[in-house]
Design an enzyme around this catalytic site. Structure first.
Site, PDB file in Angstrom:
ATOM      1  N   ASP A  54      -2.547  -0.579  10.566  1.00 42.73           N
ATOM      2  CA  ASP A  54      -2.969  -1.382   8.932  1.00 42.73           C
ATOM      3  C   ASP A  54      -2.951  -2.221   8.173  1.00 42.73           C
ATOM      4  OD1 ASP A  54      -1.487   1.644   8.607  1.00 42.73           O
ATOM      5  OD2 ASP A  54       0.248   0.521   7.791  1.00 42.73           O
ATOM      6  N   LYS A  73       0.626  -0.678  -0.121  1.00 44.01           N
ATOM      7  CA  LYS A  73      -0.778  -0.139  -0.234  1.00 44.01           C
ATOM      8  C   LYS A  73       1.387   1.124  -0.114  1.00 44.01           C
ATOM      9  CE  LYS A  73       1.137   1.414   4.324  1.00 44.01           C
ATOM     10  NZ  LYS A  73       1.816   2.779   4.462  1.00 44.01           N
TER      11      LYS A  73
END
Length: 299
Positions: free
Chosen positions: A138, A13
């Site tokens: 996350d 990401k």
């Protein structure tokens, strides 16, 4: 006879927006708002039966097996539902460590998705999401897959957006990266105000691929550059390169990403970065989280 197995791919990401606050959540963590999107760089996890929990990375990383986030995810989920995590997890690592690309968190999410399949759990259910939040801030993002605005400590979903595919180059200087805990300590010593996420949110709502690169922001960017001078060199080089529309540090570093005019421009930038002695990868943003690509175990 080959052992039954579940094979999962799981993406990296980048943080399109990161706003860290000096305020704390009820759990004592920094309050964070962030917008993340997946990029098309993946690790591959293979889970097989074992007599006890085992985790191995190929190539190996500097991490004790029980400190690996995939191992933690298996332990937390198994304890929450009173199961034995009798699996061997082999992680084919392509996402670099200590890069701000979420590799460890993505591997943890992939482990949860695979175990949810194996143990007949809803991958979006409270047991799995609760385990994801317990493992790391996350990790929940990767369960959702779509670009997402996250609050809390970065672990609470506020909303998702339709994916916007954008060419992007990832560049990381070699050597040890930025330690996230140290980055937050440095931030506390000299806080930088967070930018307004509204321009980025509006661009994503409109699906405006031209506006998204111009709206990225990260108030840990200057912290990361101070802690790792080589990262400053990468950021300066990338910002001045033709074909790069905008660039910034992802998360707390040490990877800098740049949005490019085309996929070819991203790949050319990656080639040049490698010539300079850096790790680099030309790719694009994407939607989607961990994906089971093969299952000969669960049936």
């Amino acid at each position: 006879m080959a052992l039954p197995q579940i094979v999962v791919t799981t993406p990296a990401k980048v943080n399109l927006y990161l706003g860290v606050s000096t305020e704390r959540t009820p759990r004592g963590l920094h309050a964070v708002r962030t917008v993340m999107t997946a990029v098309d760089l993946v690790d591959t996890l293979t889970l097989q039966p074992a007599s006890t929990l085992e985790v191995a990375c190929v190539p190996s990383v500097r991490c004790a097996p029980r400190d690996n986030l995939a191992a933690r995810a298996a332990l937390v989920l198994s304890e929450s539902i009173d199961r034995v995590p009798d699996v061997r997890i082999v992680i084919d690592k392509r996402i670099p460590s200590q890069a701000g690309l979420g590799g460890g968190s993505s591997d943890a999410a992939a482990t949860l998705v695979a175990l949810a399949r194996l143990w007949d759990l809803d991958p979006a259910g409270p047991e799995v999401v609760g385990a994801a939040r317990a493992v790391g801030a996350d990790v929940p993002f990767f369960l959702y897959g779509a670009p997402a605005l996250m609050g809390g400590a970065g672990d609470v979903l506020e909303r998702t957006f339709d994916p916007v595919e954008l060419p992007v180059v990832l560049v990381r200087p070699l050597g040890p990266g930025v330690d996230t805990a140290e980055a937050y300590r440095e931030f506390d010593r000299s806080p930088v105000p967070a930018a307004d996420p509204a321009p980025l949110v509006s661009a994503l709502e409109a699906g405006d691929a031209r506006a998204v690169p111009l709206a990225v922001a990260n108030n840990l960017d200057p912290v990361a550059r101070r802690l790792m001078p080589a990262e400053e060199a990468v950021a300066t080089w990338l910002a001045a390169r033709p074909g790069v529309l905008a660039s910034q540090v992802s998360g707390s570093g040490s990877c800098v990403f740049g949005f490019c005019t085309s996929r070819a421009a991203a790949e050319d930038a990656a080639t040049d970065a490698v010539r300079r002695g850096w790790w680099a990868y030309g790719t694009s943003t994407r939607g989607g989280g961990p994906a089971i690509v093969s299952d000969t175990w669960h049936g």
